[in-house]
Scaffold this motif. Structure first.
Motif, PDB file in Angstrom:
ATOM      1  N   LEU A  25      33.150  55.226  49.847  1.00  0.00           N
ATOM      2  CA  LEU A  25      34.021  55.230  48.673  1.00  0.00           C
ATOM      3  C   LEU A  25      35.189  54.262  48.858  1.00  0.00           C
ATOM      4  O   LEU A  25      35.468  53.438  47.977  1.00  0.00           O
ATOM      5  N   ILE A  26      35.855  54.340  50.010  1.00  0.00           N
ATOM      6  CA  ILE A  26      37.003  53.468  50.271  1.00  0.00           C
ATOM      7  C   ILE A  26      36.575  52.010  50.301  1.00  0.00           C
ATOM      8  O   ILE A  26      37.227  51.135  49.711  1.00  0.00           O
ATOM      9  N   PHE A  27      35.455  51.725  50.970  1.00  0.00           N
ATOM     10  CA  PHE A  27      34.962  50.351  51.046  1.00  0.00           C
ATOM     11  C   PHE A  27      34.605  49.811  49.665  1.00  0.00           C
ATOM     12  O   PHE A  27      34.947  48.673  49.315  1.00  0.00           O
ATOM     13  N   SER A  28      33.931  50.642  48.854  1.00  0.00           N
ATOM     14  CA  SER A  28      33.514  50.202  47.522  1.00  0.00           C
ATOM     15  C   SER A  28      34.713  49.924  46.625  1.00  0.00           C
ATOM     16  O   SER A  28      34.726  48.952  45.865  1.00  0.00           O
ATOM     17  N   LEU A  29      35.730  50.779  46.713  1.00  0.00           N
ATOM     18  CA  LEU A  29      36.942  50.569  45.915  1.00  0.00           C
ATOM     19  C   LEU A  29      37.655  49.285  46.327  1.00  0.00           C
ATOM     20  O   LEU A  29      38.185  48.560  45.487  1.00  0.00           O
ATOM     21  N   LYS A  30      37.664  49.009  47.634  1.00  0.00           N
ATOM     22  CA  LYS A  30      38.311  47.797  48.129  1.00  0.00           C
ATOM     23  C   LYS A  30      37.658  46.529  47.568  1.00  0.00           C
ATOM     24  O   LYS A  30      38.312  45.515  47.354  1.00  0.00           O
ATOM     25  N   GLN A  31      36.348  46.625  47.313  1.00  0.00           N
ATOM     26  CA  GLN A  31      35.606  45.469  46.807  1.00  0.00           C
ATOM     27  C   GLN A  31      35.970  45.135  45.363  1.00  0.00           C
ATOM     28  O   GLN A  31      35.700  44.034  44.885  1.00  0.00           O
ATOM     29  N   CYS A  32      36.565  46.102  44.650  1.00  0.00           N
ATOM     30  CA  CYS A  32      36.873  45.918  43.223  1.00  0.00           C
ATOM     31  C   CYS A  32      38.222  45.224  43.038  1.00  0.00           C
ATOM     32  O   CYS A  32      39.117  45.740  42.382  1.00  0.00           O
ATOM     33  N   GLY A  33      38.366  44.050  43.611  1.00  0.00           N
ATOM     34  CA  GLY A  33      39.615  43.330  43.506  1.00  0.00           C
ATOM     35  C   GLY A  33      39.440  41.954  42.895  1.00  0.00           C
ATOM     36  O   GLY A  33      38.537  41.715  42.083  1.00  0.00           O
ATOM     37  N   VAL A  34      40.307  41.053  43.301  1.00  0.00           N
ATOM     38  CA  VAL A  34      40.278  39.684  42.779  1.00  0.00           C
ATOM     39  C   VAL A  34      38.954  39.001  43.097  1.00  0.00           C
ATOM     40  O   VAL A  34      38.407  38.258  42.276  1.00  0.00           O
ATOM     41  N   SER A  35      38.409  39.273  44.288  1.00  0.00           N
ATOM     42  CA  SER A  35      37.146  38.649  44.684  1.00  0.00           C
ATOM     43  C   SER A  35      36.014  39.033  43.729  1.00  0.00           C
ATOM     44  O   SER A  35      35.140  38.213  43.432  1.00  0.00           O
ATOM     45  N   ALA A  36      36.048  40.273  43.233  1.00  0.00           N
ATOM     46  CA  ALA A  36      35.022  40.722  42.296  1.00  0.00           C
ATOM     47  C   ALA A  36      35.143  39.998  40.961  1.00  0.00           C
ATOM     48  O   ALA A  36      34.131  39.638  40.341  1.00  0.00           O
ATOM     49  N   VAL A  37      36.384  39.758  40.507  1.00  0.00           N
ATOM     50  CA  VAL A  37      36.602  39.030  39.252  1.00  0.00           C
ATOM     51  C   VAL A  37      36.113  37.594  39.376  1.00  0.00           C
ATOM     52  O   VAL A  37      35.432  37.053  38.484  1.00  0.00           O
ATOM     53  N   LYS A  38      36.423  36.956  40.508  1.00  0.00           N
ATOM     54  CA  LYS A  38      35.960  35.585  40.734  1.00  0.00           C
ATOM     55  C   LYS A  38      34.440  35.521  40.753  1.00  0.00           C
ATOM     56  O   LYS A  38      33.824  34.620  40.164  1.00  0.00           O
ATOM     57  N   MET A  39      33.824  36.466  41.444  1.00  0.00           N
ATOM     58  CA  MET A  39      32.368  36.493  41.536  1.00  0.00           C
ATOM     59  C   MET A  39      31.728  36.697  40.174  1.00  0.00           C
ATOM     60  O   MET A  39      30.676  36.139  39.871  1.00  0.00           O
ATOM     61  N   LEU A  40      32.378  37.519  39.324  1.00  0.00           N
ATOM     62  CA  LEU A  40      31.845  37.778  37.985  1.00  0.00           C
ATOM     63  C   LEU A  40      31.735  36.486  37.186  1.00  0.00           C
ATOM     64  O   LEU A  40      30.721  36.247  36.511  1.00  0.00           O
ATOM     65  N   PHE A  41      32.753  35.638  37.260  1.00  0.00           N
ATOM     66  CA  PHE A  41      32.743  34.383  36.502  1.00  0.00           C
ATOM     67  C   PHE A  41      31.870  33.317  37.159  1.00  0.00           C
ATOM     68  O   PHE A  41      31.291  32.471  36.481  1.00  0.00           O
ATOM     69  N   GLN A  42      31.753  33.357  38.480  1.00  0.00           N
ATOM     70  CA  GLN A  42      31.014  32.324  39.184  1.00  0.00           C
ATOM     71  C   GLN A  42      29.523  32.623  39.311  1.00  0.00           C
ATOM     72  O   GLN A  42      28.689  31.720  39.176  1.00  0.00           O
ATOM     73  N   LYS A  43      29.196  33.911  39.565  1.00  0.00           N
ATOM     74  CA  LYS A  43      27.799  34.252  39.858  1.00  0.00           C
ATOM     75  C   LYS A  43      27.164  35.209  38.861  1.00  0.00           C
ATOM     76  O   LYS A  43      25.953  35.421  38.887  1.00  0.00           O
ATOM     77  N   HIS A  51      28.115  43.573  44.745  1.00  0.00           N
ATOM     78  CA  HIS A  51      29.302  43.345  45.589  1.00  0.00           C
ATOM     79  C   HIS A  51      30.208  44.570  45.611  1.00  0.00           C
ATOM     80  O   HIS A  51      30.742  44.946  46.669  1.00  0.00           O
ATOM     81  N   ILE A  52      30.386  45.209  44.463  1.00  0.00           N
ATOM     82  CA  ILE A  52      31.303  46.359  44.379  1.00  0.00           C
ATOM     83  C   ILE A  52      30.585  47.692  44.594  1.00  0.00           C
ATOM     84  O   ILE A  52      31.187  48.755  44.466  1.00  0.00           O
ATOM     85  N   ASN A  53      29.275  47.631  44.922  1.00  0.00           N
ATOM     86  CA  ASN A  53      28.491  48.864  45.091  1.00  0.00           C
ATOM     87  C   ASN A  53      28.542  49.682  43.792  1.00  0.00           C
ATOM     88  O   ASN A  53      28.835  50.885  43.787  1.00  0.00           O
ATOM     89  N   GLY A  54      28.245  48.990  42.692  1.00  0.00           N
ATOM     90  CA  GLY A  54      28.436  49.542  41.355  1.00  0.00           C
ATOM     91  C   GLY A  54      27.672  50.823  41.077  1.00  0.00           C
ATOM     92  O   GLY A  54      28.191  51.733  40.426  1.00  0.00           O
ATOM     93  N   GLY A  55      26.434  50.907  41.560  1.00  0.00           N
ATOM     94  CA  GLY A  55      25.649  52.117  41.312  1.00  0.00           C
ATOM     95  C   GLY A  55      26.304  53.349  41.903  1.00  0.00           C
ATOM     96  O   GLY A  55      26.352  54.414  41.274  1.00  0.00           O
TER      97      GLY A  55
END
Length: 295
Positions: A25-43, A51-55
């Motif tokens: 849970l902690i790791f997945s929440l940490k992934q939901c940051g700026v890096s996730a926004v950048k990845m959304l637009f790039q990939k 990346h964010i362990n969405g499921g």
């Protein structure tokens, strides 16, 4: 976790640790940051979701929201009508959860013991603070969400109890029951901000000081038992706008003392059975849940 977070004194983080999903849970929440926004637009969406362990997050937060809207009503009913039995169950549950957590600590050195005692003392002190009353405003609702969500993901620190201390427990409960969307959105915004920031801190602690972090969280849970002791003497209370008595200051007492003070049955044997049931449930949940894994 949703049902636990509805009760002032019980932490959803405790449930997460019991079931073996806490570090994920902690790791997945940490992934939901700026890096996730950048990845959304790039990939695109799919790599970002992975990346964010969405499921995992979708399943977890769907369950929490569903529980808050449904099961929490049952828990709050029991809190009003059968408090001794409900607190007894949670007492056994948290007591076993402490054992479940600290047994992952391989070596009890002086620093680890000191950290455990600091966590215990901190949580115990928090449970003795008297609630306050503040004026509700959009900023207060947002900040309350930030503070409470940090407590909710810490085992042993109850987010609901923090809201009670801030004087925001009743207003937020009313907002949920009456579906006050603006208030709920502000609170949710604060929760998101708190989660995204605090999850980085916890993830860093687990990565660099895992044993110390486990000791601190175990102490938090042990200290929180002061709040969930089933038999209490109310020293100070207030009457809310619905005419209901809300305890502000309470002392823990023995079952016999409770019976003498209030001329009510203490249900001691039922309470003991429910404590044991809570402990058994922790062991069962840990056996069927996944063991925490480091990232």
């Amino acid at each position: 976790m949703g049902a636990a977070d509805a009760v002032p004194g019980v932490s959803g983080g405790t449930i997460a640790f019991m079931t073996g999903i806490y570090e994920e849970l902690i790791f997945s929440l940490k992934q939901c940051g700026v890096s996730a926004v950048k990845m959304l637009f790039q990939k695109g969406v799919k790599p970002t979701w992975q990346h964010i362990n969405g499921g995992f997050l979708l399943a977890l937060f769907s369950g929490i929201i569903m529980s808050i809207l449904t099961l929490s009503r049952v828990v709050l009913y029991l809190l009003d009508n059968h408090p001794i039995l409900l607190w007894s169950f949670f007492f056994g549950l948290i007591l076993a959860a402490v054992w479940s957590l600290v047994r992952h600590i391989d070596k009890w050195e002086v620093g680890v013991i000191a950290t455990f005692l600091v966590g215990t003392g901190t949580a115990f002190f928090i449970t003795t603070i008297s609630p306050t009353t503040i004026e509700t405003s959009p900023l207060i609702v947002f900040l309350s969400g930030m503070i409470a969500i940090c407590a909710m993901i810490l085992p042993g620190i109850s987010g609901s109890f923090i809201l009670l201390l801030l004087g925001m427990y009743a207003p937020m409960l009313t907002a949920v029951k009456e579906l006050q969307l603006l208030t709920l959105c502000l609170f949710a915004g604060g929760c998101v901000a708190g989660l995204l920031s605090f999850s980085h801190v916890l993830s860093w602690m687990f990565k660099h000081y895992k044993t110390m972090t486990l000791a601190l969280l175990g102490g938090f849970m042990l200290g929180s038992l002061n709040k969930v002791w089933p038999w209490k003497q109310t020293i100070e209370s207030v009457i809310d706008r619905h005419g209901k008595e809300i305890p502000l200051v309470q002392n823990n007492v023995l079952p016999h003392t409770f019976e003498t003070l209030y001329s009510q049955p203490a249900y001691m044997w039922y309470a003991i059975i429910l404590m044991i049931l809570g402990m058994v449930m922790v062991i069962a949940l840990e056996n069927i849940g996944h063991k925490p894994t480091a990232h």
